[in-house]
Design a protein around this motif. Structure first.
Motif, PDB file in Angstrom:
ATOM      1  N   ARG A 135      -2.456  -3.776  -1.108  1.00 47.34           N
ATOM      2  CA  ARG A 135      -1.977  -5.091  -1.547  1.00 47.34           C
ATOM      3  C   ARG A 135      -2.324  -6.168  -0.532  1.00 47.34           C
ATOM      4  N   GLU A 136      -2.285  -7.409  -0.995  1.00 47.10           N
ATOM      5  CA  GLU A 136      -2.500  -8.545  -0.101  1.00 47.10           C
ATOM      6  C   GLU A 136      -1.416  -9.591  -0.309  1.00 47.10           C
ATOM      7  N   PRO A 137      -1.058 -10.387   0.716  1.00 47.27           N
ATOM      8  CA  PRO A 137      -1.483 -10.090   2.076  1.00 47.27           C
ATOM      9  C   PRO A 137      -0.857  -8.775   2.524  1.00 47.27           C
ATOM     10  N   GLY A 138      -1.640  -7.966   3.233  1.00 47.87           N
ATOM     11  CA  GLY A 138      -1.124  -6.688   3.720  1.00 47.87           C
ATOM     12  C   GLY A 138      -2.192  -5.617   3.721  1.00 47.87           C
TER      13      GLY A 138
ATOM     14  N   ARG B  37      -3.450  -8.290  -5.769  1.00 49.23           N
ATOM     15  CA  ARG B  37      -3.948  -9.605  -5.316  1.00 49.23           C
ATOM     16  C   ARG B  37      -5.106  -9.492  -4.328  1.00 49.23           C
ATOM     17  N   PHE B  38      -6.003 -10.502  -4.418  1.00 47.42           N
ATOM     18  CA  PHE B  38      -7.132 -10.609  -3.485  1.00 47.42           C
ATOM     19  C   PHE B  38      -7.501 -12.090  -3.402  1.00 47.42           C
ATOM     20  N   THR B  39      -8.758 -12.414  -3.137  1.00 48.84           N
ATOM     21  CA  THR B  39      -9.153 -13.802  -2.837  1.00 48.84           C
ATOM     22  C   THR B  39      -8.776 -14.806  -3.930  1.00 48.84           C
ATOM     23  N   ASP B  40      -8.801 -14.406  -5.190  1.00 47.38           N
ATOM     24  CA  ASP B  40      -8.440 -15.364  -6.257  1.00 47.38           C
ATOM     25  C   ASP B  40      -7.042 -15.939  -6.032  1.00 47.38           C
ATOM     26  N   ALA B  41      -6.154 -15.125  -5.419  1.00 49.15           N
ATOM     27  CA  ALA B  41      -4.786 -15.610  -5.160  1.00 49.15           C
ATOM     28  C   ALA B  41      -4.800 -16.779  -4.185  1.00 49.15           C
ATOM     29  N   SER B  42      -5.748 -16.800  -3.265  1.00 49.07           N
ATOM     30  CA  SER B  42      -5.812 -17.920  -2.312  1.00 49.07           C
ATOM     31  C   SER B  42      -6.236 -19.202  -3.024  1.00 49.07           C
ATOM     32  N   TYR B  43      -7.158 -19.074  -3.989  1.00 50.18           N
ATOM     33  CA  TYR B  43      -7.550 -20.266  -4.771  1.00 50.18           C
ATOM     34  C   TYR B  43      -6.371 -20.736  -5.626  1.00 50.18           C
TER      35      TYR B  43
ATOM     36  N   TYR C 210      -2.868 -20.019  -5.111  1.00 46.40           N
ATOM     37  CA  TYR C 210      -1.660 -20.427  -4.365  1.00 46.40           C
ATOM     38  C   TYR C 210      -1.957 -21.503  -3.323  1.00 46.40           C
ATOM     39  N   GLN C 211      -2.976 -21.252  -2.465  1.00 45.91           N
ATOM     40  CA  GLN C 211      -3.254 -22.252  -1.435  1.00 45.91           C
ATOM     41  C   GLN C 211      -4.056 -23.427  -2.024  1.00 45.91           C
ATOM     42  N   GLY C 212      -4.883 -23.138  -3.038  1.00 45.22           N
ATOM     43  CA  GLY C 212      -5.639 -24.204  -3.706  1.00 45.22           C
ATOM     44  C   GLY C 212      -4.761 -24.938  -4.707  1.00 45.22           C
TER      45      GLY C 212
ATOM     46  N   ARG D 267       8.745 -17.210   0.113  1.00 47.29           N
ATOM     47  CA  ARG D 267       8.468 -18.644   0.214  1.00 47.29           C
ATOM     48  C   ARG D 267       7.755 -19.184  -1.021  1.00 47.29           C
ATOM     49  N   PHE D 268       7.052 -18.311  -1.750  1.00 46.06           N
ATOM     50  CA  PHE D 268       6.337 -18.785  -2.939  1.00 46.06           C
ATOM     51  C   PHE D 268       7.232 -18.736  -4.174  1.00 46.06           C
ATOM     52  N   GLU D 269       8.025 -17.665  -4.271  1.00 46.13           N
ATOM     53  CA  GLU D 269       8.905 -17.544  -5.446  1.00 46.13           C
ATOM     54  C   GLU D 269       9.955 -18.640  -5.456  1.00 46.13           C
TER      55      GLU D 269
END
Ligand code: TYD
Length: 210
Positions: free
Chosen positions: A38-41, A95-101, A103-105, A154-156
């Motif tokens: 899993r990510e992050p992790g 989760r992987f890189t798409d999650a960064s686009y 959540y962070q994007g 923090r996201f939920e």
């Protein structure tokens, strides 16, 4: 033969973890060696970063958050994902890189071009062979998360508009790479979603036989 990397994506409470476990069972029955992560992790260091990013009470600037998550991803790829793929295992990643686009994007508002720059350094272009985007309206996911009775991270804990932006960013990722990112209707029952997932993964099993 190199294994396949499959990621599961979607908002919180869409049922990713359940489906990941069911797919792992299915692939194992089909004779594959499977690793779930899993990510992050996924490594000791990356799990430590996960704790900072999800549960630290102090402020974390959006770009700091992005860099921490990609630092975790970099270590995860080098230490776990690449060696297992090279040894022929199928790696299922929550989760992987798409999650960064997403959540962070979408969520935090970091421009896609900035994320791309960090991605290029951290992942050396590694993308999943298949990404299953479990999609459902935000309200339903929220109900399921509450039903699980877990403390929110923090996201939920973010407001509904943040979650709507995440869903939209995921959908945009799907539309820009529809061959890799496949949409799954997560409103269906667990069995129906499982069948959708299996039919998408079967195409990859077919490729291996060629
Ligand atoms: P999640 O994987 O959904 O775990 P749980 O099942 O315990 O809720 O939670 C991970 C959180 O990390 C999720 O809210 C999304 C966030 N996240 C990012 O913001 N960016 C990322 O790149 C990744 C991988 C996750």
């Amino acid at each position: 033969m190199r294994g396949k990397l499959i990621s599961f994506e979607g908002g919180d409470g869409v049922g990713k973890s359940t489906q990941l476990t069911l797919l792992a069972d299915g692939l194992t029955s089909a004779g594959k060696q499977v690793l779930c992560t899993r990510e992050p992790g996924g490594t000791a260091l990356a799990e430590q970063i996960r704790r900072w990013v999800l549960h630290d009470k102090g402020a974390i600037a959006p770009v700091t958050e992005l860099l921490l998550i990609f630092a975790a991803r970099c270590q995860h790829i080098i230490e776990v994902i690449e060696p297992n793929l090279a040894s022929g295992k199928w790696v299922l990643c929550d989760r992987f890189t798409d999650a960064s686009y997403a959540y962070q994007g979408g969520g935090r508002g970091i421009p896609g071009a900035t994320i791309q720059q960090v991605e290029a350094v951290a992942t050396a272009g590694l993308l999943p062979d298949l990404t299953l985007l479990l999609d459902m309206p935000v309200e339903y996911g929220e109900q399921r998360s509450v039903g699980r009775g877990e403390g929110s991270d923090r996201f939920e804990a973010q407001e509904k508009d943040f979650k709507i932006r995440i869903r939209a960013a995921y959908q945009a990722r799907q539309q820009s790479d529809p061959g890799r990112v496949r949409l799954v209707n997560a409103l269906e029952s667990v069995d129906v979603v499982q069948a959708q997932v299996w039919s998408l993964v079967s195409a990859l099993l077919g490729q291996e036989d060629e």
